[in-house]
Design an enzyme around this catalytic site. Structure first.
Site, mmCIF file in Angstrom:
data_model
loop_
_atom_site.group_PDB
_atom_site.id
_atom_site.type_symbol
_atom_site.label_atom_id
_atom_site.label_comp_id
_atom_site.label_asym_id
_atom_site.label_seq_id
_atom_site.Cartn_x
_atom_site.Cartn_y
_atom_site.Cartn_z
ATOM 1 N N GLU A 128 -5.340 -9.091 0.489
ATOM 2 C CA GLU A 128 -6.033 -8.849 1.855
ATOM 3 C C GLU A 128 -7.447 -8.801 1.486
ATOM 4 O OE1 GLU A 128 -4.751 -5.617 4.246
ATOM 5 O OE2 GLU A 128 -2.473 -6.131 3.934
ATOM 6 N N GLU A 135 0.717 -1.275 0.091
ATOM 7 C CA GLU A 135 0.071 -0.046 0.033
ATOM 8 C C GLU A 135 0.779 1.172 0.066
ATOM 9 O OE1 GLU A 135 -3.145 -0.242 2.799
ATOM 10 O OE2 GLU A 135 -3.954 -1.928 1.880
#
Ligand code: NOJ
Length: 449
Positions: free
Chosen positions: A354, A166
């Site tokens: 995720e 991220e």
């Protein structure tokens, strides 16, 4: 339902700072998250919680690997703490840190669980932050040095790496609004520079990983950002949701997949990008672009999406719209359209690296942890993922976030994302009902859904 495609991989994920603890043991250097959490009384983290002990996986990895085997995980994605390997960020290697990850990798392999390694999940060595952190191009070079050390040590045992987790949050939360370490609020121009340094870091690290591995590797990157899905399943609405997903002129440019991926893969931004972002990319010398190649796969972290109308306008959620314990929308459709949009733009295979939901879990009177909300969430998201795959999105695996409850950054321990409950004071693990549900999903390759 019919099964997921043959060879589809099932697993779970976590990150070093969120679960390891042992923050200052065996020669580990401090990270920006150690500093951020230890700077108490500033409202950085709920209840001034820290990751000093967390789930103590540094000492309990063997027991946790055994639980993973019981649930049937085929893959475990974890991150390496950079300052455990390089206490000063660069220079002298801490052998004890490498040994720890070696033991963890062996514990997984012995149980036929593939270790998937993320190089950077936010715990930058403090020593590098003192020199500017991601604002400094040297951090990208140091990242390559660190990648080379891991590749050599784990050669033959680790076959899948993810460089950066991220990058959008690294920049937007760490250097933008300051709610994550290092807690800075930089100008957008400087944030854009951080983003380009992260792209370069990915490129340099990927090259180093390949150079020092004797076997072929699968190297990915794990971006995140706004993913829109059409509220009406018409070609016009699907098209509009695609455009809205990658429109850099909307809301925050930082929280888009393309703020990282367009630069990384195309070496440029499209017309929707703000001027300072285009300028930051234009300032990158060709010799740096030459180091940056597309990843082998995109890891998608996906929790909730934005429903859009036929013009791509965001449709406000109606009152009483279903949300998780942390008020994130329950929007399973994002699992169908998100990967489709990303495949259309980048043409790369993908893994869901995720996905999961936070619940207000507790131990019930019967001693068990019942989490029907999480089961329902997983069930719905997986059904939609299957549709997306059938419609052509090459998603090769699904990793649940998270295996254990853990330290949820600025929310501390107040949010529980695990399928395994952690009773922190006693450091006891209890399989939640969702862990049993997930075990069935894995065993039947999704047929039970
Ligand atoms: C994404 C991040 O990678 C992870 O560290 C975090 O805990 C989850 N989202 C849940 O917020």
């Amino acid at each position: 339902m019919s099964e997921f495609p043959k060879g589809f991989l099932w697993g779970a994920a976590c990150a070093s700072y969120q679960c390891e603890g042992a923050w200052n043991e065996d020669g580990k250097g401090p990270s920006i998250w150690d500093d951020f959490c230890h700077d108490k009384g500033k409202n950085h983290v709920a209840n001034d919680d820290t990751g000093d002990v967390a789930c103590n996986t540094y000492h309990r990895y063997e027991e946790d690997a055994e639980l993973m085997r019981k649930v049937g995980l085929e893959v475990y994605r974890f991150s390496v703490s950079w300052p455990r390997i390089f206490p000063q960020g660069t220079g002298t290697v801490n052998e004890a840190g490498l040994d720890y990850y070696g033991r963890l990798i062996d514990a997984l392999l012995e149980r036929k669980i593939e270790p998937w390694v993320t190089l950077y999940h936010w715990d930058l060595p403090s020593a590098l932050q003192k020199k500017g952190g991601w604002l400094n191009r040297d951090t990208a070079v140091a990242f390559g040095e660190y990648a080379a050390v891991l590749a050599k040590r784990f050669d033959g045992r680790v076959k899948t790496y993810m460089t950066i987790n991220e990058p959008e949050c690294v920049v937007g939360l760490g250097y933008g609004n300051g709610i994550h370490a290092p807690g800075l609020k930089l100008s957008e121009r400087d944030q854009a520079l951080c983003m380009q340094n992260l792209v370069l870091a990915h490129g340099i690290a990927a090259k180093a990983l390949r150079r020092y591995s004797s076997a072929p590797l699968q190297i990915g990157v794990v971006p995140c950002g706004r993913l829109c899905y059409p509220l009406a399943d018409t070609p016009e609405s699907v098209e509009a949701s695609y455009r809205a997903t990658f429109d850099l002129s909307r809301d925050s440019w930082t929280f888009t997949f393309n703020s990282f991926l367009d630069s990384c893969i195309f070496h440029r931004y499209d017309d929707s990008a703000p001027g300072f972002l285009k300028e930051a990319a234009a300032a990158v010398p060709q010799s740096d672009w030459d180091l940056i190649e597309p990843p082998d796969f995109i890891g998608i972290n996906v929790y909730q999406g934005d429903g859009t109308d036929e013009n791509g306008a965001l449709v406000r959620r109606y009152e009483g719209f279903p949300v998780t314990a942390v008020k994130w929308g329950v929007t399973p459709e994002v699992m169908r359209f998100g990967p489709r949009h990303l495949y259309r733009r980048y043409g790369l295979p993908m893994y869901i690296t995720e996905n999961g939901q936070a619940c207000n879990d507790r131990i019930f009177l019967d001693g068990q942890v019942h989490d029907p909300d999480r089961i329902d969430y997983l069930h719905r998201y997986l059904l939609e993922l299957k549709k997306g795959i059938e419609e052509g999105a090459p998603v090769k695996g699904y990793l649940q976030w998270s295996f254990l409850d853990n330290f949820e950054w600025s929310a501390g321990y107040s949010e529980r994302f695990g399928i395994v409950y952690v009773d922190y004071p006693a450091q006891r693990r209890i399989l939640k009902d969702s862990a049993r549900f997930y075990a069935e999903v894995i065993k039947s390759n999704g047929k039970c859904l």
